[in-house]
Structures are given as structure tokens and as C-alpha cells.
Design a protein around this motif. Structure first.
Motif, PDB file in Angstrom:
ATOM      1  N   TYR A   1       0.797  -1.232   0.000  1.00 45.94           N
ATOM      2  CA  TYR A   1       0.000   0.000   0.000  1.00 45.94           C
ATOM      3  C   TYR A   1       0.836   1.292   0.000  1.00 45.94           C
ATOM      4  N   GLY A   2       2.141   1.184   0.154  1.00 42.92           N
ATOM      5  CA  GLY A   2       2.978   2.369   0.135  1.00 42.92           C
ATOM      6  C   GLY A   2       3.312   2.857   1.530  1.00 42.92           C
ATOM      7  N   TYR A   3       4.257   3.807   1.589  1.00 37.54           N
ATOM      8  CA  TYR A   3       4.762   4.254   2.884  1.00 37.54           C
ATOM      9  C   TYR A   3       3.728   5.079   3.666  1.00 37.54           C
ATOM     10  N   GLN A   4       2.818   5.778   2.948  1.00 39.97           N
ATOM     11  CA  GLN A   4       1.837   6.581   3.659  1.00 39.97           C
ATOM     12  C   GLN A   4       0.885   5.710   4.474  1.00 39.97           C
ATOM     13  N   VAL A   5       0.407   4.618   3.848  1.00 38.46           N
ATOM     14  CA  VAL A   5      -0.465   3.690   4.568  1.00 38.46           C
ATOM     15  C   VAL A   5       0.315   3.013   5.688  1.00 38.46           C
ATOM     16  N   ARG A   6       1.582   2.689   5.403  1.00 37.04           N
ATOM     17  CA  ARG A   6       2.405   2.057   6.449  1.00 37.04           C
ATOM     18  C   ARG A   6       2.554   2.990   7.651  1.00 37.04           C
ATOM     19  N   ASP A   7       2.851   4.267   7.383  1.00 35.04           N
ATOM     20  CA  ASP A   7       3.024   5.214   8.485  1.00 35.04           C
ATOM     21  C   ASP A   7       1.734   5.404   9.272  1.00 35.04           C
ATOM     22  N   GLU A   8       0.613   5.432   8.555  1.00 33.76           N
ATOM     23  CA  GLU A   8      -0.670   5.566   9.249  1.00 33.76           C
ATOM     24  C   GLU A   8      -0.968   4.326  10.084  1.00 33.76           C
ATOM     25  N   THR A   9      -0.586   3.156   9.571  1.00 31.42           N
ATOM     26  CA  THR A   9      -0.763   1.910  10.313  1.00 31.42           C
ATOM     27  C   THR A   9       0.091   1.905  11.575  1.00 31.42           C
ATOM     28  N   ILE A  10       1.335   2.392  11.469  1.00 29.77           N
ATOM     29  CA  ILE A  10       2.226   2.465  12.629  1.00 29.77           C
ATOM     30  C   ILE A  10       1.644   3.401  13.689  1.00 29.77           C
ATOM     31  N   LYS A  11       1.100   4.523  13.231  1.00 28.09           N
ATOM     32  CA  LYS A  11       0.533   5.481  14.177  1.00 28.09           C
ATOM     33  C   LYS A  11      -0.666   4.884  14.915  1.00 28.09           C
ATOM     34  N   LEU A  12      -1.560   4.201  14.173  1.00 27.67           N
ATOM     35  CA  LEU A  12      -2.719   3.568  14.813  1.00 27.67           C
ATOM     36  C   LEU A  12      -2.290   2.447  15.746  1.00 27.67           C
ATOM     37  N   LEU A  13      -1.277   1.675  15.312  1.00 28.31           N
ATOM     38  CA  LEU A  13      -0.756   0.601  16.152  1.00 28.31           C
ATOM     39  C   LEU A  13      -0.205   1.154  17.463  1.00 28.31           C
ATOM     40  N   ALA A  14       0.535   2.249  17.384  1.00 28.03           N
ATOM     41  CA  ALA A  14       1.100   2.867  18.586  1.00 28.03           C
ATOM     42  C   ALA A  14       0.000   3.300  19.549  1.00 28.03           C
ATOM     43  N   GLN A  15      -1.078   3.866  19.010  1.00 26.06           N
ATOM     44  CA  GLN A  15      -2.187   4.299  19.855  1.00 26.06           C
ATOM     45  C   GLN A  15      -2.853   3.119  20.548  1.00 26.06           C
ATOM     46  N   LYS A  16      -3.064   2.033  19.802  1.00 26.04           N
ATOM     47  CA  LYS A  16      -3.678   0.847  20.389  1.00 26.04           C
ATOM     48  C   LYS A  16      -2.788   0.221  21.457  1.00 26.04           C
ATOM     49  N   LEU A  17      -1.483   0.172  21.188  1.00 25.97           N
ATOM     50  CA  LEU A  17      -0.559  -0.404  22.171  1.00 25.97           C
ATOM     51  C   LEU A  17      -0.573   0.400  23.474  1.00 25.97           C
ATOM     52  N   GLN A  18      -0.513   1.721  23.351  1.00 23.24           N
ATOM     53  CA  GLN A  18      -0.520   2.549  24.554  1.00 23.24           C
ATOM     54  C   GLN A  18      -1.810   2.400  25.336  1.00 23.24           C
ATOM     55  N   HIS A  19      -2.941   2.373  24.622  1.00 25.19           N
ATOM     56  CA  HIS A  19      -4.241   2.304  25.295  1.00 25.19           C
ATOM     57  C   HIS A  19      -4.446   0.958  25.977  1.00 25.19           C
ATOM     58  N   ASN A  20      -4.173  -0.135  25.277  1.00 24.10           N
ATOM     59  CA  ASN A  20      -4.456  -1.468  25.804  1.00 24.10           C
ATOM     60  C   ASN A  20      -3.449  -1.893  26.880  1.00 24.10           C
ATOM     61  N   LEU A  21      -2.171  -1.591  26.654  1.00 29.23           N
ATOM     62  CA  LEU A  21      -1.146  -2.074  27.582  1.00 29.23           C
ATOM     63  C   LEU A  21      -1.125  -1.291  28.879  1.00 29.23           C
ATOM     64  N   ASP A  22      -1.502  -0.019  28.838  1.00 29.30           N
ATOM     65  CA  ASP A  22      -1.534   0.774  30.073  1.00 29.30           C
ATOM     66  C   ASP A  22      -2.583   0.264  31.041  1.00 29.30           C
ATOM     67  N   GLU A  23      -3.593  -0.418  30.528  1.00 28.13           N
ATOM     68  CA  GLU A  23      -4.599  -1.003  31.406  1.00 28.13           C
ATOM     69  C   GLU A  23      -4.038  -2.176  32.196  1.00 28.13           C
ATOM     70  N   VAL A  24      -3.010  -2.816  31.657  1.00 28.40           N
ATOM     71  CA  VAL A  24      -2.372  -3.942  32.353  1.00 28.40           C
ATOM     72  C   VAL A  24      -1.302  -3.439  33.312  1.00 28.40           C
ATOM     73  N   SER A  25      -0.422  -2.564  32.797  1.00 29.27           N
ATOM     74  CA  SER A  25       0.652  -2.018  33.618  1.00 29.27           C
ATOM     75  C   SER A  25       1.254  -0.809  32.908  1.00 29.27           C
ATOM     76  N   PRO A  26       1.587   0.241  33.636  1.00 30.93           N
ATOM     77  CA  PRO A  26       2.270   1.377  33.009  1.00 30.93           C
ATOM     78  C   PRO A  26       3.604   0.940  32.420  1.00 30.93           C
ATOM     79  N   SER A  27       3.931   1.447  31.249  1.00 25.34           N
ATOM     80  CA  SER A  27       5.162   1.050  30.579  1.00 25.34           C
ATOM     81  C   SER A  27       5.615   2.165  29.652  1.00 25.34           C
ATOM     82  N   VAL A  28       6.854   2.037  29.177  1.00 25.65           N
ATOM     83  CA  VAL A  28       7.398   2.957  28.191  1.00 25.65           C
ATOM     84  C   VAL A  28       7.506   2.201  26.871  1.00 25.65           C
ATOM     85  N   ILE A  29       6.808   2.701  25.858  1.00 26.51           N
ATOM     86  CA  ILE A  29       6.812   2.068  24.549  1.00 26.51           C
ATOM     87  C   ILE A  29       7.572   2.972  23.596  1.00 26.51           C
ATOM     88  N   ALA A  30       8.577   2.424  22.900  1.00 26.40           N
ATOM     89  CA  ALA A  30       9.409   3.230  22.012  1.00 26.40           C
ATOM     90  C   ALA A  30       9.561   2.522  20.661  1.00 26.40           C
TER      91      ALA A  30
END
Length: 640
Positions: A282-311
């Protein structure tokens, strides 16, 4: 003395002077009037009595003479009447003591009225019959003067009370804007920028209030600009532009600080090759948008289990730093991570549990950054080689105790005060003098002497923080540690104590009963400020009101606004150790300088931590920091 009291006292004195002047004028005028009236009455009485006595004197009738004089004497205010017969020199004298009804004797004894006498020769044609001498009685003058003065005092007293009340109310209303101005000036001095003050109607105060409002707005803008500068520099230097997650530089420095503190947890390295497939399809634009959405989901879901630093540390690699968690909680975190990634993989049209791998290195014992990164990378490579979703790095290090054993041993050691202490000096940059000392505690458990790095993770996990802090503070106080030196002693508080209102009440009672609270400092980690600002504000207010001090530890570690400094107003902040370990560069210097400017703009002392060598300290020379701490001046044992 306050301005209100000065003006109030001035008005009071002026009013007293006015009343005194009026009273004096009224007194002298009344006295003069009464004196003249008594003189007039005396002249009239002398003339009338002289005419009445002529027939009796001509007839040489003493009885008739005495009767006429008695009539006049008893009916008027006369002190003495003396009648001298000129024929034979015989004298008749009538006296009346000075007694006045309803007038106090002390007032009569003032001798306000001098005696007034009138002498008259009674004649019949050319023949002189007798000499009449009348002395006026001052009772009438005293009686009238006392009545007038009493009335004047009552009237003036009422007027005085009314004037005092009106003056107080009026001055309070007039000076109310000045009082608000005073409070506003104190807040500005403490770097607290609240809403603008209302403009008063008084011209002079109106201009002054407008000037203060303008100054407050400008200072607030300066602080906001500094805060925005910090946020911009963090985003520029420490944040990945695609995912809005911290970058490799930040996570490495964060790991370094984590390993230099008593803690537990693990490092996850995740490689997501499925993102490369998204890029190719799909190209780099879709990839970057996918990474951004993935980062948001990781922060939201994982913080409910335990606070963490995601990089995001590479194009398709992510790092997850989980602090203060034991193996069981890390397993739950791993399960949530796998579920979240699989959901996003499914949305992208890829197969779940494929094209991503996780390597896990758990912190056990003393480790360095390179050690834990190498272990996590080895686990990741092992996962890739064996085509498994995840792999735990096998560590031969064994825990000292099980969880239940830790609970029993720690509870027993805390209750029995089995503490041993070390303290580390914090030195001023200007002359290397010690400005405070930080306490480090060790616990004796059985035959083992455990340092904080070994037992503090379990203190947090087992919720023993409040018990530890109370017992530690009481032990230090019992052994007079706070009184050994003039320098304040710094104590690190646990997260549980910071959030525990019962501990707040206890520390308030302790500080109020301590003879030298100014020698005690409490350190609050910045993470606690962001997680529970209300509890931090309540605790800091208690500490400040009781005369002790407090500071913010790990300053600059968290991503967020620095506006909490205005609310808490700490005495000092300690820069996070990561600033001492990150490689020297222009960007890092700019970020560190911006953080220092924010603190110094609020008149807060700045201490750099993690200093090992003089060359490392020299890197911070241009920032004009106040003090430094680290193994350049290592901790020393403290004998109880």
C-alpha cells in the motif's frame, strides 16, 4: 504595621485631637459664661439685699436684719455673707460649706472657679449704716459645668464609636483592592499566575492593578513559552515523528536510569515484519498511518495492564520497558501485547501470529544497559530462529525468596526496625560545600544485608511502602540523625505513601512535633506527580506548612507539561540521571537547558544527578546548575 493600621491610627489620632480641641473650647467658654453669670447674680443680690436692710438698720433691729439675710442666704448660691454695723462695729457672719448635689467631690476639688466677692456700703441718705460683703457659692457653676461636660462626653463617645465603625468599614472598602494587590504580588513572587484582578474605581489603584495584571500576564507567557519549548525539544529529539512514541535515544537513557535505581521489570524487543508487507502493498503513507494507529492501540491497551514505556527504535522494531513488575504481571502484559498486535495484523489483511517476534529479558540482579539489551536481542533472535511468537531469555540468577517469603521477611524487618543507613552528600557547584544529604537504607533479613535495589521492587509490589516510610522516618528520628548536621536530610517517599491520606495525617503530626523540621527534605518522584497530582499537592502543602522541604526526583523523565511546578512549588528538583548518561549533543544540551530554565524561572534549585566524574560534571557548567550528586562523592555508612 500594616497600611490599614497606619491610616486607621492616623484617623484615630486626628479624631481624638479634634474632639479634645472641641472639648477644651467648650469647657473654657462654659466656664467663662458661668463665671460671668455668677458675678451678675452676685451684683443683683448685693444691691437688692442692701435696699432691703436699710429699714432694719435704721431701726437698729438685729433680729429683722438676720431674718432678711437668712431668706436671701438660704434661697441662693452664697458661700458667705458678712454684715458689719458701722455704728458699733458689730459683725454678723453667715457661712455655707461647698457641697453640691450630684457632682463628685474630686471635680469640686479641682478649684475650677475662684471665689467671687462683692462688698457694698449700705447708706441712708448721707449716713453710712453698715458694710455688706457677699461671697458667691461656686456650687451653681460646678453643677452646671458638670452637667454640660457629662452630656458632651456622652455625645462625643457616641460620635467616636460611630466614626470608628465608619472609618473601619470605609477603609476596608477603600483598601480592599490594595489587599488583593498584595495577595496577587505574593503569588507572582511565588511564580503563581492566576486570573487578572478586577480593576478598582480609585484612579491610583486602578493604574497599579493594571500594571500588575500586565506584569503577571507577561511572566505567565514567559513560563508558558519555556514549557512549550521543552515540549517542542522533547518531540524533536526524543519522539519518533511517525508513531509519536519515544525514540531509541530516549529508551536507552530511560533503561540506564531504570537500572541505576532499585526496581524490577523487563525489557521487550518486538520486531514486526508484517509492516514491511503493508509498505510493499500500500505504500509508505499507509504504512506510516498503520504504525501510528498501532502505537495508539498499544498505549491504550497495555496501560490497562501495567504502566510502561513504549518506544519505536527502528523502522519495524519496538521496545517495551515495564518497570516495577514481577514475572506473573509480565506474563499478563505479554498476552495483552500479543492480542493487540494480532488485532492490528488482522485489520491489515495479514495472518495472526506470523511475521512478528518478541524477545523478553527480565531484570534480575545487577545489570547494565548493554547486558539487558543484549539479552533481549538474543531472545528476539531465538524467537525468529525457532519461528516462535516470543522467547524469554533464560537467566540462571535465582531469586532470594519466594513472594510469600518476601512478604513475611520484609514485614518482620520493617516492624523490628532492622535498618542500616548510608547517606550521600549533595554538593554545591560553586564551592563543593554540602547542601544536603540523601539517605539510603538497607534491611537486615536473616543473615543477609539487602540494599534497596534488592528489596524495593517487592516493597512496591507487596504494598509495604507506607509501613517502610513510617518506620524509616521514626528510626532516623529516634537516633537523632536529623540533628547530627546542619544540612537537611533527604528521604525518598514511596508511591504508596504519597497516595495514602492516612500517611499524610501521620507526617503532619510528626513534623509539627519535631523541633527542627527545616532539616528534613522529602523527595517525590516525577512519575507520582503525573499519576496522582491531587495527592502530591495535598502532601506538599502539609510539608511546606510544617516548615520542612520537598523536591522532585527524576525531573524531566516524564513526557508532559511542567505546569505542575507552579502548583507544587518545590524547593529543588533533581534532573533525571538519563541527562548524565546520554551522549553530548547540541539537541540534548538544548533540552536540558530548557528544563533548567523552566525550574530556575520559578526560583527552584536544580541538582544534576548521576555524576560519576569531573569531566561529566563539566558538561553542565554552562547551564549554571546549583548542585550535583553522584558517585563523584559516593555514599558513606551512617552509624546509628
Amino acid at each position: 504595621m500594616t497600611l490599614f493600621r497606619q491610616i486607621y491610627a492616623l484617623l484615630f489620632v486626628l479624631f481624638l485631637l479634634t474632639i479634645t480641641s472641641l472639648a477644651y473650647v467648650q469647657f473654657t467658654e462654659t466656664q467663662s459664661f458661668l463665671t460671668k453669670q455668677m458675678e451678675s447674680d452676685l451684683n443683683n443680690a448685693s444691691h437688692s439685699l442692701g435696699l432691703m436692710l436699710v429699714p432694719a438698720l435704721e431701726a437698729s433691729d438685729p433680729a429683722a436684719t438676720e431674718t432678711m439675710v437668712n431668706v436671701l442666704f438660704e434661697g441662693g448660691y452664697y458661700q458667705q455673707i458678712k454684715l458689719t454695723w458701722l455704728v458699733d462695729g458689730k459683725q454678723q457672719v453667715w457661712n455655707n460649706a461647698i457641697r453640691v448635689k450630684d457632682v463628685p467631690q474630686w471635680f469640686i476639688d479641682l478649684d475650677i472657679f475662684t471665689p467671687i466677692s462683692k462688698e457694698n456700703i449700705i447708706t441712708s441718705g448721707w449716713l453710712q449704716l453698715a458694710k455688706l460683703e457677699i461671697t458667691a457659692h461656686p456650687g451653681f457653676g460646678y453643677h452646671e459645668l458638670w452637667r454640660i461636660i457629662s452630656n458632651i462626653i456622652i455625645v462625643f463617645a457616641i460620635l467616636f464609636l460611630v466614626a470608628i465603625v465608619f472609618a473601619r468599614v470605609g477603609l476596608s472598602m477603600i483598601l480592599k483592592p490594595l489587599h488583593h494587590l498584595q495577595e496577587h504580588a505574593k503569588k507572582i513572587a511565588n511564580r503563581q499566575f492566576g486570573p487578572d484582578m478586577p480593576t478598582p474605581k480609585t484612579t491610583e489603584l486602578k493604574e497599579l492593578v493594571q500594571a500588575f495584571n500586565s506584569m503577571s500576564a507577561q511572566l505567565k507567557q514567559v513560563f508558558n513559552s519555556l514549557d512549550e519549548e521543552v515540549s517542542a525539544l522533547r518531540k524533536k529529539n526524543l519522539v519518533d515523528q511517525v508513531s509519536d512514541l519515544p525514540n531509541r535515544q530516549y529508551i536507552v537513557s530511560r533503561i540506564n536510569g531504570w537500572l541505576n535505581e532499585p526496581s524490577s521489570g523487563a525489557l521487550f524487543l518486538v520486531k514486526m515484519d508484517w509492516l514491511e508487507e503493508v509498505h510493499s502493498q500500500y505504500g509508505y503513507q499507509v504504512r506510516d498511518e498503520t504504525i501510528k494507529l498501532l502505537a495508539q492501540k498499544l498505549q491504550h491497551n497495555l496501560d490497562e495492564v501495567s504502566p510502561s514505556v513504549i518506544a519505536r527504535i527502528a523502522a519495524y522494531e519496538f521496545a517495551f520497558l515495564i518497570e516495577d513488575n514481577e514475572h506473573e504481571q509480565l506474563t499478563k502484559y505479554l498476552q495483552c501485547l500479543i492480542r493487540t498486535i494480532n488485532k492490528e495484523i488482522s485489520k491489515a489483511g495479514c495472518k495472526p501470529n506470523e511475521q512478528f517476534n518478541i524477545g523478553i529479558a527480565e531484570r534480575l540482579g545487577q545489570m547494565t544497559v548493554s547486558d539487558i539489551l543484549a539479552q533481549a536481542d538474543n531472545a528476539l533472535q531465538k524467537s525468529i530462529q525457532e519461528h516462535k511468537v516470543f522467547h524469554w531469555y533464560e537467566n540462571s540468577h535465582q531469586q532470594l525468596y519466594t513472594r510469600d517469603e518476601w512478604r513475611n521477611n520484609l514485614s518482620k524487618a520493617i516492624s523490628q526496625n532492622r535498618f542500616q543507613f548510608r547517606w550521600q552528600p549533595i554538593q554545591l557547584n560553586s564551592n563543593n560545600e554540602v547542601c544536603q544529604r540523601e539517605i539510603y537504607c538497607q534491611l537486615q533479613i536473616g543473615e543477609n544485608l539487602l540494599h534497596a535495589g534488592q528489596f524495593m521492587p517487592f516493597i512496591e509490589i507487596l504494598s509495604l511502602g507506607t509501613s517502610l516510610d513510617r518506620s524509616l522516618i521514626e528510626t532516623l528520628n529516634d537516633h537523632k540523625i536529623f540533628d547530627r548536621n546542619f544540612e537537611p536530610v533527604a528521604i525518598n517517599l514511596t508511591n504508596q505513601s504519597i497516595s495514602d491520606r492516612e500517611f499524610h495525617r501521620w507526617i503532619k503530626q510528626f513534623l509539627r512535633g519535631h523541633k527542627s523540621p527545616e532539616r528534613i527534605c522529602f523527595e517525590i518522584p516525577e512519575a507520582s506527580v503525573y499519576s496522582d497530582l491531587a495527592s502530591c499537592e495535598h502532601l506538599c502543602e502539609i510539608i511546606r506548612d510544617c516548615g520542612a522541604h520537598f523536591g522532585i526526583d527524576h525531573f524531566g523523565r516524564q513526557f508532559g507539561s511542567m505546569t505542575y511546578l507552579q502548583n507544587l512549588r518545590p524547593s529543588y528538583v533533581k534532573l533525571d540521571q538519563s541527562f548524565a548518561y546520554i551522549e553530548e549533543s547540541q539537541h540534548n544540551s538544548e533540552l536540558c537547558r530548557a528544563l533548567v530554565n523552566v525550574a530556575k524561572g520559578l526560583d527552584i534549585q536544580v541538582i544534576v544527578t548521576g555524576i560519576q566524574q569531573t569531566e561529566q560534571l563539566n558538561r553542565f557548567t554552562d547551564l549554571r546548575l546549583d548542585a550535583h550528586q553522584g558517585f563523584i562523592a559516593p555514599p558513606v555508612d551512617l552509624k546509628l
